[in-house]
Design a protein around this motif. Structure first.
Motif: not given
Length: 173
Positions: A127-146
């Motif tokens: 239906n659409g598309a997505h891009l997946q970028y390899k990263i390595s962040l701790p779980r606590e970095d939700d705000a950076l991802v958001k």
């Protein structure tokens, strides 16, 4: 975690999931199940190693409450930029809507490449598309991802396609 959604067996429909540390077994299971499941999804984030003991390298019917929860995620492995056509919920995209989503994903990839980002995995969701970028962040970095997803959505959303910012939740599949 791998989830098979809307598996049809006779007149019954159900969901299944399992946890894999053997990529070959996971690939075999997905290939075998592809014809019976409406959707197949994989949680790309780093899980608590104990979670695999729920169903190591096998898949079973899901019960209420089964599946990965936010508490099971210990880190980010992938930044997922999901481009969805603007349409009525539950309705498949038209060919032109699908093409618009693929086009937007390509534009985002080009923009981020120009900023020095590595090449992502480009996925066609049907239906659409997505891009997946390899990263390595701790779980606590939700705000950076958001914040990253919100900035990309502000730069690229238009009347036809939007970036789904719910992928700032690590259990979003």
């Amino acid at each position: 975690e791998v989830r098979l959604l809307d598996v049809v067996e006779g007149k019954y429909k159900f969901n299944m999931n399992g946890y894999y540390d053997d990529a070959d077994k996971m690939a075999d299971m997905i290939a075998y199940s592809a014809g019976s499941a409406r959707f197949i999804s994989v949680c790309p984030q780093r899980l608590n190693p104990e979670v695999i003991n729920r169903r190591r390298n096998r898949i079973e019917r899901m019960k209420l409450g089964d599946g990965v929860s936010d508490n099971d995620i210990i880190g980010w492995n992938r930044l997922v930029i999901d481009c969805d056509p603007v349409r009525t919920s539950g309705v498949s995209s038209t060919e032109s809507e699908h093409e618009a989503a693929l086009s937007l994903a390509s534009k985002i990839r080009s923009y981020l490449s120009g900023l020095g980002w590595p090449d992502p995995i480009l996925c066609d969701s049907g239906n659409g598309a997505h891009l997946q970028y390899k990263i390595s962040l701790p779980r606590e970095d939700d705000a950076l991802v958001k914040g990253t997803l919100e900035k990309i959505s502000r730069l690229f959303n238009d009347e036809k396609v939007e970036v789904d910012t719910s992928f700032s939740k690590p259990t979003q599949l």
